[in-house]
Scaffold this motif. Structure first.
Motif, PDB file in Angstrom:
ATOM      1  N   TRP A 155      56.403  35.860  51.600  1.00  0.00           N
ATOM      2  CA  TRP A 155      56.195  34.478  51.152  1.00  0.00           C
ATOM      3  C   TRP A 155      54.821  34.257  50.526  1.00  0.00           C
ATOM      4  O   TRP A 155      54.524  33.149  50.049  1.00  0.00           O
ATOM      5  CB  TRP A 155      56.426  33.506  52.314  1.00  0.00           C
ATOM      6  N   ILE A 156      53.958  35.283  50.502  1.00  0.00           N
ATOM      7  CA  ILE A 156      52.652  35.174  49.845  1.00  0.00           C
ATOM      8  C   ILE A 156      52.806  35.612  48.397  1.00  0.00           C
ATOM      9  O   ILE A 156      53.056  36.788  48.117  1.00  0.00           O
ATOM     10  CB  ILE A 156      51.592  36.025  50.568  1.00  0.00           C
ATOM     11  N   LYS A 157      52.670  34.674  47.473  1.00  0.00           N
ATOM     12  CA  LYS A 157      52.937  34.944  46.064  1.00  0.00           C
ATOM     13  C   LYS A 157      51.798  34.414  45.193  1.00  0.00           C
ATOM     14  O   LYS A 157      51.768  33.237  44.826  1.00  0.00           O
ATOM     15  CB  LYS A 157      54.259  34.294  45.645  1.00  0.00           C
ATOM     16  N   PRO A 158      50.827  35.267  44.851  1.00  0.00           N
ATOM     17  CA  PRO A 158      49.763  34.862  43.926  1.00  0.00           C
ATOM     18  C   PRO A 158      50.352  34.407  42.603  1.00  0.00           C
ATOM     19  O   PRO A 158      51.438  34.856  42.195  1.00  0.00           O
ATOM     20  CB  PRO A 158      48.945  36.146  43.760  1.00  0.00           C
ATOM     21  N   GLY A 159      49.645  33.521  41.924  1.00  0.00           N
ATOM     22  CA  GLY A 159      50.166  33.051  40.649  1.00  0.00           C
ATOM     23  C   GLY A 159      49.225  32.096  39.936  1.00  0.00           C
ATOM     24  O   GLY A 159      48.134  31.786  40.417  1.00  0.00           O
ATOM     25  N   ARG A 160      49.693  31.620  38.778  1.00  0.00           N
ATOM     26  CA  ARG A 160      48.948  30.659  37.967  1.00  0.00           C
ATOM     27  C   ARG A 160      49.528  29.266  38.188  1.00  0.00           C
ATOM     28  O   ARG A 160      50.731  29.107  38.413  1.00  0.00           O
ATOM     29  CB  ARG A 160      49.045  31.030  36.485  1.00  0.00           C
ATOM     30  N   SER A 161      48.643  28.281  38.109  1.00  0.00           N
ATOM     31  CA  SER A 161      49.069  26.921  38.418  1.00  0.00           C
ATOM     32  C   SER A 161      48.370  25.934  37.493  1.00  0.00           C
ATOM     33  O   SER A 161      47.508  26.301  36.689  1.00  0.00           O
ATOM     34  CB  SER A 161      48.753  26.597  39.887  1.00  0.00           C
ATOM     35  N   ILE A 162      48.738  24.686  37.628  1.00  0.00           N
ATOM     36  CA  ILE A 162      48.142  23.590  36.866  1.00  0.00           C
ATOM     37  C   ILE A 162      48.006  22.407  37.822  1.00  0.00           C
ATOM     38  O   ILE A 162      48.801  22.245  38.737  1.00  0.00           O
ATOM     39  CB  ILE A 162      49.024  23.211  35.646  1.00  0.00           C
ATOM     40  N   PHE A 163      46.944  21.620  37.637  1.00  0.00           N
ATOM     41  CA  PHE A 163      46.826  20.375  38.391  1.00  0.00           C
ATOM     42  C   PHE A 163      46.382  19.267  37.447  1.00  0.00           C
ATOM     43  O   PHE A 163      45.915  19.515  36.344  1.00  0.00           O
ATOM     44  CB  PHE A 163      45.921  20.524  39.598  1.00  0.00           C
ATOM     45  N   TYR A 167      37.469  27.848  40.538  1.00  0.00           N
ATOM     46  CA  TYR A 167      36.642  27.274  39.474  1.00  0.00           C
ATOM     47  C   TYR A 167      37.417  26.259  38.645  1.00  0.00           C
ATOM     48  O   TYR A 167      36.841  25.433  37.976  1.00  0.00           O
ATOM     49  CB  TYR A 167      36.148  28.430  38.587  1.00  0.00           C
ATOM     50  N   THR A 168      38.743  26.290  38.713  1.00  0.00           N
ATOM     51  CA  THR A 168      39.657  25.511  37.862  1.00  0.00           C
ATOM     52  C   THR A 168      39.242  25.611  36.389  1.00  0.00           C
ATOM     53  O   THR A 168      38.858  24.623  35.765  1.00  0.00           O
ATOM     54  CB  THR A 168      39.758  24.029  38.311  1.00  0.00           C
ATOM     55  N   ILE A 225      39.413  32.299  31.759  1.00  0.00           N
ATOM     56  CA  ILE A 225      40.514  32.495  32.709  1.00  0.00           C
ATOM     57  C   ILE A 225      40.714  33.976  33.011  1.00  0.00           C
ATOM     58  O   ILE A 225      41.394  34.328  33.987  1.00  0.00           O
ATOM     59  CB  ILE A 225      41.817  31.838  32.224  1.00  0.00           C
ATOM     60  N   TYR A 226      40.128  34.844  32.188  1.00  0.00           N
ATOM     61  CA  TYR A 226      40.154  36.281  32.472  1.00  0.00           C
ATOM     62  C   TYR A 226      38.868  36.741  33.157  1.00  0.00           C
ATOM     63  O   TYR A 226      38.838  37.825  33.738  1.00  0.00           O
ATOM     64  CB  TYR A 226      40.368  37.069  31.174  1.00  0.00           C
ATOM     65  N   MET A 227      37.830  35.927  33.092  1.00  0.00           N
ATOM     66  CA  MET A 227      36.575  36.256  33.765  1.00  0.00           C
ATOM     67  C   MET A 227      36.569  35.701  35.185  1.00  0.00           C
ATOM     68  O   MET A 227      36.252  36.399  36.138  1.00  0.00           O
ATOM     69  CB  MET A 227      35.400  35.674  32.976  1.00  0.00           C
ATOM     70  N   PHE A 228      36.939  34.416  35.341  1.00  0.00           N
ATOM     71  CA  PHE A 228      36.906  33.762  36.641  1.00  0.00           C
ATOM     72  C   PHE A 228      38.281  33.866  37.292  1.00  0.00           C
ATOM     73  O   PHE A 228      38.950  32.870  37.588  1.00  0.00           O
ATOM     74  CB  PHE A 228      36.461  32.309  36.492  1.00  0.00           C
ATOM     75  N   THR A 229      38.696  35.099  37.489  1.00  0.00           N
ATOM     76  CA  THR A 229      40.048  35.374  37.961  1.00  0.00           C
ATOM     77  C   THR A 229      40.187  35.069  39.448  1.00  0.00           C
ATOM     78  O   THR A 229      39.217  35.108  40.208  1.00  0.00           O
ATOM     79  CB  THR A 229      40.418  36.835  37.659  1.00  0.00           C
ATOM     80  N   SER A 230      41.408  34.762  39.840  1.00  0.00           N
ATOM     81  CA  SER A 230      41.698  34.412  41.232  1.00  0.00           C
ATOM     82  C   SER A 230      43.186  34.597  41.479  1.00  0.00           C
ATOM     83  O   SER A 230      43.998  34.376  40.577  1.00  0.00           O
ATOM     84  CB  SER A 230      41.314  32.953  41.495  1.00  0.00           C
ATOM     85  N   PRO A 231      43.595  34.999  42.697  1.00  0.00           N
ATOM     86  CA  PRO A 231      45.029  35.099  43.010  1.00  0.00           C
ATOM     87  C   PRO A 231      45.748  33.748  42.923  1.00  0.00           C
ATOM     88  O   PRO A 231      46.960  33.710  42.798  1.00  0.00           O
ATOM     89  CB  PRO A 231      45.038  35.633  44.448  1.00  0.00           C
ATOM     90  N   MET A 232      45.001  32.656  43.040  1.00  0.00           N
ATOM     91  CA  MET A 232      45.537  31.317  42.792  1.00  0.00           C
ATOM     92  C   MET A 232      44.702  30.737  41.662  1.00  0.00           C
ATOM     93  O   MET A 232      43.635  30.174  41.875  1.00  0.00           O
ATOM     94  CB  MET A 232      45.456  30.441  44.036  1.00  0.00           C
ATOM     95  N   LEU A 233      45.158  30.925  40.426  1.00  0.00           N
ATOM     96  CA  LEU A 233      44.401  30.564  39.235  1.00  0.00           C
ATOM     97  C   LEU A 233      44.904  29.221  38.721  1.00  0.00           C
ATOM     98  O   LEU A 233      45.984  29.130  38.135  1.00  0.00           O
ATOM     99  CB  LEU A 233      44.558  31.649  38.175  1.00  0.00           C
ATOM    100  N   ILE A 234      44.125  28.154  38.965  1.00  0.00           N
ATOM    101  CA  ILE A 234      44.550  26.803  38.631  1.00  0.00           C
ATOM    102  C   ILE A 234      43.878  26.370  37.334  1.00  0.00           C
ATOM    103  O   ILE A 234      42.654  26.253  37.269  1.00  0.00           O
ATOM    104  CB  ILE A 234      44.198  25.815  39.755  1.00  0.00           C
ATOM    105  N   PRO A 284      47.224  37.739  33.960  1.00  0.00           N
ATOM    106  CA  PRO A 284      47.487  38.245  35.312  1.00  0.00           C
ATOM    107  C   PRO A 284      46.527  37.608  36.319  1.00  0.00           C
ATOM    108  O   PRO A 284      45.446  37.138  35.954  1.00  0.00           O
ATOM    109  CB  PRO A 284      47.230  39.749  35.188  1.00  0.00           C
ATOM    110  N   VAL A 285      46.925  37.605  37.571  1.00  0.00           N
ATOM    111  CA  VAL A 285      46.033  37.109  38.623  1.00  0.00           C
ATOM    112  C   VAL A 285      45.706  38.204  39.636  1.00  0.00           C
ATOM    113  O   VAL A 285      44.825  38.038  40.478  1.00  0.00           O
ATOM    114  CB  VAL A 285      46.636  35.884  39.342  1.00  0.00           C
ATOM    115  N   VAL A 286      46.402  39.300  39.577  1.00  0.00           N
ATOM    116  CA  VAL A 286      46.121  40.479  40.395  1.00  0.00           C
ATOM    117  C   VAL A 286      45.930  41.649  39.439  1.00  0.00           C
ATOM    118  O   VAL A 286      46.780  41.883  38.567  1.00  0.00           O
ATOM    119  CB  VAL A 286      47.254  40.773  41.394  1.00  0.00           C
TER     120      VAL A 286
END
Length: 639
Positions: free
Chosen positions: A282-290, A489-490, A511-520, A541-543
């Protein structure tokens, strides 16, 4: 310094066919009844004789030391028994790696002990350069990075991780890891090129007695140093265990960025909570928007979130984060018709599910000063019931905000949140919080911690979010803050939250420099869908499988990083305040010819992204011309 020489047990199974010379060594010994240590790297001294110890119950553990004995050794891991003149004993665990060292204290105890301070220090050679955030806490709004020499940092606060460049060209960074049931630490500048671990608290918490959460605004950046605090053994143990004090070492920035000590000293996940560790289903890294930074009066409405779900699906993102305001939907939604916040949220979750998009929700960790609607997660029953309800309606993750301290209570609160979230199969990011300390290795449902002056701070530079120029700030972060772990960093904005000092391509490359498994992503949906560099948003990618820092990188001047996902490389370049016209070595590429899809700036137009294509060979140099605050991002595929 009179240190006992240590013997090392090399385990044959650790080395495939040869014994590799150890790069970093730490000697612990006694000098004039003071416990001290020194560190060498590749045979050269990097940390000169420096004191060790803590002040526990007004007893300086490092003073009046009679004997230091190595009583357990396993390879590069040693345990020292420290005996004081009064007959009391405690332990120091020492761990040596090829690229640094770590140590921690274990203090026998059957009950509470008061910690008054710490003497653990690092003495650098004169002329050592240092980059550090001067804010009282690493997470925040006042994260103004300094560029100084250690000869002139007396009485300064250095937020970990601080990064050092020694006169011989060695890079070093200091931080802490495995922070549980303990007060988070900062560094203090001392005389004679020395930095020392210590503790600070927010003045608002001290004066009001409110132990955690966002205080009144007049206290946002107010620190109090050297406040004593009380801790007890964790989980029924018979000793108090400090976090690891970590010193990373490298001969270049690439080695520093790829340092893995934090992951190695962090506790492993509890398999009852995480059966497959970070790969638990159930742990699924990914890209998001807020929508928090989005323009428009309806940005927090259910209808607008449905629009963002549609856009996220079109861009191939994985989730949408519903930010502060959703818990008032029963009052603010025109079409609520008596429905509760949970019924309205379920409507959004069900709609998102039809688009294969997950929903995350925001909540404060505790009530904010002056806010009458906040509930928080401090109360255990409220926390568990909230998470059960989220799980029941299909929410997949939580964004927890406004911790504003790393005192003992808050550190334990974060761990309890992560445990309860894991039981409800919820992923987590922490916002308004302290620096990462390896906690995401122990609790892999923690995908990121903010702990950074990101795009939310744009517009507050001269008031509530003071800090340095953005081109400088962004070219310091990859070699300081990101050493501790991913940040929230959003990134990515083309409107009011794009600093005018950086280009739109700089934003895209971030977005490629400030990478994160949850990239918002923070951009308005319309801007992302119409962006000339949309492909870079759709497939980020996030991983990552591999990261290489290009040798032309300079802290605060130029950040050039290549990352590999499967067989595809991406090159991200952020420029500082000085225009750059030069060549970059592409020797990180395996032999062959490659197709590059490039996003770059258009002349002096800060608001235009140009997409071009070209071929390049692995042994070629790449010519780039970068504006002040400029950027460059390329996808590199082998032909």
């Amino acid at each position: 310094m009179k240190c006992k020489k240590l013997s090392y047990l090399f385990l044959a199974f650790s080395f495939p066919c040869f014994i590799q010379a150890q790069q970093a060594k730490m000697d612990i010994g006694i000098e004039a009844e003071q416990l001290s240590f020194a560190v060498s790297f590749k045979g050269q001294p990097v940390i000169l004789s420096s004191p060790l110890g803590m002040n526990v119950d007004n007893n300086l553990l490092g003073k009046d030391v009679r004997k230091s004995t190595v009583n357990a050794t396993t390879g590069k891991y040693k345990t020292y028994t420290i005996e004081k003149k009064d007959g009391s004993t405690y332990y120091i665990d020492s761990w040596e790696f090829d690229d640094g060292v770590a140590l921690r204290y274990r203090i026998p105890s059957d009950g509470p002990r008061c910690i008054y301070g710490e003497q653990t220090s690092y003495t650098f050679p004169s002329g050592t350069h240092v980059w550090y955030a001067s804010g009282p806490f690493q997470y925040g709004w006042i994260q103004a990075y300094q560029d100084r020499n250690t000869d002139s940092i007396k009485d300064e606060l250095l937020a970990p991780p601080a990064t050092f460049l020694l006169p011989d060209g060695t890079y070093a960074a200091i931080t802490e890891a495995n922070l549980f049931n303990f007060h988070g630490a900062v560094l203090f500048g001392k005389e004679n090129n020395r930095v020392q671990f210590g503790y600070v608290e927010n003045k608002g918490h001290v004066e009001t007695g409110i132990i955690t959460g966002l205080p009144d605004s007049k206290y946002w950046h107010e620190e109090v140093r050297h406040i004593p605090w009380i801790t007890s053994p964790r989980n029924g143990a018979n000793e108090i265990v400090s976090p690891w004090r970590v010193l990373m070492l490298a001969e270049d920035l690439n080695g520093l960025v790829n340092n893995q000590i934090i992951s190695q000293v962090s506790d492993q996940p509890d398999r009852t909570l995480f059966p497959q560790g970070k790969d638990t289903e159930w742990i699924k890294p990914g890209r998001s928007i807020f929508t928090w930074l989005v323009e428009g009066d309806d940005r927090l409405s259910v209808a607008n979130h449905k629009k963002y779900v549609d856009g996220a699906a079109e861009l191939g993102l994985q989730s949408v984060v519903v930010d502060d305001g959703w818990e008032l939907w029963s009052q603010t939604e025109k079409s609520a018709n008596g429905r509760s916040k949970w019924e309205l949220l379920k409507e959004l979750v069900d709609y998102a599910k039809t688009k294969n998009i997950d929903i995350w929700v925001w909540r404060p960790s505790s009530p904010r000063s002056g806010n009458k609607t906040d509930v928080g997660l401090v109360d255990a029953d409220e926390r568990v019931n909230f998470m059960k309800k989220c799980e029941e309606i299909g929410v997949k993750g939580l964004k927890i905000d406004f911790f504003h301290t790393e005192n003992l209570f808050t550190v334990n609160l974060m761990e309890n949140i992560l445990k309860d979230a894991a039981k409800a199969h919820l992923m987590v990011i922490f916002h308004g919080v302290n620096k990462p300390t390896g906690d995401s290795y122990t609790y892999p449902n923690l995908l990121a911690k903010e702990a950074v002056r990101g795009l939310e701070s744009v517009g507050g530079e001269g008031s509530w979010a003071p800090g340095p120029a953005w081109p400088y700030h962004n070219t310091v972060l990859p070699f300081t803050r990101w050493l501790a772990g991913p940040a929230d960093y959003t990134p990515l904005n083309f409107r009011q939250f794009c600093p005018p000092s950086v280009t739109f391509t700089h934003q895209l490359a971030s977005i490629y420099m400030f990478t994160s498994p949850m990239l918002i992503f923070a951009a308005d949906m319309e801007d992302m869908l119409s962006c000339p560099g949309r492909t870079f948003i759709e497939e980020a990618p996030v991983v990552w499988d591999e990261t290489k820092v290009l040798p032309e990188s300079r802290i605060g001047g130029l950040a050039a990083v290549a990352r590999r996902s499967n067989d595809t490389w991406y090159l991200s370049i952020l420029n500082g305040e000085t225009p750059y016209n030069g060549e970059l070595k592409m020797d990180f590429l395996p032999k062959g010819t490659y197709r590059m899809t490039v996003a770059s700036d258009d002349g002096t137009n800060y608001k235009k992204i140009i997409i071009t294509n070209r071929k390049i060979k692995a042994n070629q140099k790449l010519k780039v011309n970068l504006l002040s605050g400029g950027g460059y991002v390329a996808k590199i595929e082998k032909l």
